[in-house]
Each structure stands twice: as C-alpha cells, then as structure tokens.
Design a protein around this motif. Structure first.
Motif, PDB file in Angstrom:
ATOM      1  N   LEU A  15     -72.198  95.229 -26.842  1.00  0.00           N
ATOM      2  CA  LEU A  15     -71.331  95.963 -25.626  1.00  0.00           C
ATOM      3  C   LEU A  15     -70.205  96.955 -26.001  1.00  0.00           C
ATOM      4  CD1 LEU A  15     -72.942  94.474 -22.482  1.00  0.00           C
ATOM      5  CD2 LEU A  15     -73.525  96.502 -24.060  1.00  0.00           C
ATOM      6  N   SER A  16     -69.122  96.183 -25.851  1.00  0.00           N
ATOM      7  CA  SER A  16     -67.985  96.321 -26.478  1.00  0.00           C
ATOM      8  C   SER A  16     -67.688  97.340 -28.067  1.00  0.00           C
ATOM      9  CB  SER A  16     -66.104  95.528 -25.765  1.00  0.00           C
ATOM     10  OG  SER A  16     -66.772  94.877 -27.683  1.00  0.00           O
ATOM     11  N   ILE A  17     -68.653  96.712 -29.068  1.00  0.00           N
ATOM     12  CA  ILE A  17     -68.861  97.275 -30.060  1.00  0.00           C
ATOM     13  C   ILE A  17     -69.207  99.073 -29.589  1.00  0.00           C
ATOM     14  CG2 ILE A  17     -70.026  97.544 -31.704  1.00  0.00           C
ATOM     15  CD1 ILE A  17     -69.336  94.661 -32.374  1.00  0.00           C
ATOM     16  N   LEU A  18     -70.459  98.636 -28.965  1.00  0.00           N
ATOM     17  CA  LEU A  18     -71.201  99.883 -28.722  1.00  0.00           C
ATOM     18  C   LEU A  18     -69.497 100.880 -27.738  1.00  0.00           C
ATOM     19  CD1 LEU A  18     -74.325  99.100 -27.275  1.00  0.00           C
ATOM     20  CD2 LEU A  18     -74.020 100.255 -29.396  1.00  0.00           C
ATOM     21  N   CYS A  19     -69.375 100.451 -26.771  1.00  0.00           N
ATOM     22  CA  CYS A  19     -68.556 101.595 -25.993  1.00  0.00           C
ATOM     23  C   CYS A  19     -67.190 102.032 -27.273  1.00  0.00           C
ATOM     24  CB  CYS A  19     -67.767 100.628 -25.135  1.00  0.00           C
ATOM     25  SG  CYS A  19     -68.968 100.398 -23.294  1.00  0.00           S
ATOM     26  N   GLY A  20     -66.478 100.600 -27.455  1.00  0.00           N
ATOM     27  CA  GLY A  20     -65.328 101.025 -28.933  1.00  0.00           C
ATOM     28  C   GLY A  20     -66.174 102.857 -30.107  1.00  0.00           C
TER      29      GLY A  20
END
Length: 176
Positions: A15-20
C-alpha cells in the motif's frame, strides 16, 4: 495472483508503494507544470525532470549498500522524513506565492536524493516480509503497483491541476 498480500507487513508495504509511487508521478507532472508556468521554457521542464534522475544515478549504488548494511526500516523512515521535509518546504513557498526556479531545482534534486535511498530499502525488505515461495509473487505485485501508478499518478495530477490548482495538488502529494 495476490497470495503475498495476505502477509500483513507486505500488504502495508505494498500500500505504501502504491501511495508513494502515485504521489511521485503526480508530483512529477505538477512540478513540470509549475516550471513551465513560471518560465515558459520547455527546456527547463526537461532539465528539472532530468534533475530528478541524476541522484538515482549517483546515489543509487551507495543507497543499495546502505540498504544492505543498515536497518532497512530505519533507512525507509529517515528517507521518508527527508522527502516530507522537502515537500513541506515546496508547499510553503507555493502557498506564499514567492517561488523561484532555483527553489524548484533544490526541491527536485533534494527529494530525488531521498527517494534514491528509499527505493532500494523498500526493495530489499521484501524478502523479509514474505516466504521464499511467494517472493516472485511479491516482486510481481510491487512491479504491478509501480506500473499502475505510472498511469494513475499523472492522470490524477492533470485532474487536480485543472480542478483545484497547484497549491492543493502539492498539498495532496504532501499529505498522502
């Protein structure tokens, strides 16, 4: 297809990869927009975009060694702190309306240095979050996430720039 997402820590990393990644691409478009709006120079738009690649070229190998030899979570947190600091600085000068082209170059270069340390640490932590049998699936999901956000990030940037303006677009990038 999504087997590795059942591991809680990898799910949050993904999820952090998607957002970032989405915010990285959104910011890329918005930054180019600001440079062009400020200078009317397509050349400087290209230079500022190139400025974002230089740190990856020079600091990437160093960042890979750091990700291998230091605590990866610490590297990710520290680099995210610097990324946030650069975004807050840019957001402040955009909000006050006193932006100069040199500030955009400092932001572009500085945030790219921080990203160049963040990316290898994120990649290196994946094997610790999923079993070996699901590692290929986790890497495929990570790659899929980056490629999806390559489409969604710039699309969102265009929509936000057209509807709410540059300041709110960068506020969105900073908050997410």
């Amino acid at each position: 297809m999504f087997a590795s997402l059942r591991h809680r820590d990898f799910f949050f990393l993904w999820l952090s990869i998607l957002c970032g990644s989405a915010m990285f691409w959104l910011e890329q478009v918005a930054l180019s927009w600001v440079v062009y709006d400020l200078t009317d120079s397509p050349f400087l738009v290209g230079v500022i975009t190139g400025m974002r690649g230089i740190p990856f070229l020079f600091f990437g190998p160093i960042a890979g060694v750091v990700a291998d030899r230091m605590n990866r979570k610490t590297v990710m947190v520290v680099s995210q702190f610097f990324i946030l600091a650069f975004y807050l600085g840019l957001l402040a000068v955009l909000w006050w309306g006193e932006i100069a082209i040199w500030q955009l170059f400092v932001f572009s270069f500085g945030s790219a240095v921080a990203w160049s340390f963040n990316q290898p640490a994120r990649n290196a932590v994946i094997p610790a979050l999923v079993p070996r049998a699901e590692l290929m699936n986790a890497v495929a999901l990570q790659t899929m996430g980056h490629n999806i956000t390559r489409i969604l990030g710039p699309s969102a940037a265009g929509f936000l720039l057209a509807t709410v303006g540059v300041q709110v677009t960068f506020l969105w990038v900073t908050v997410v």
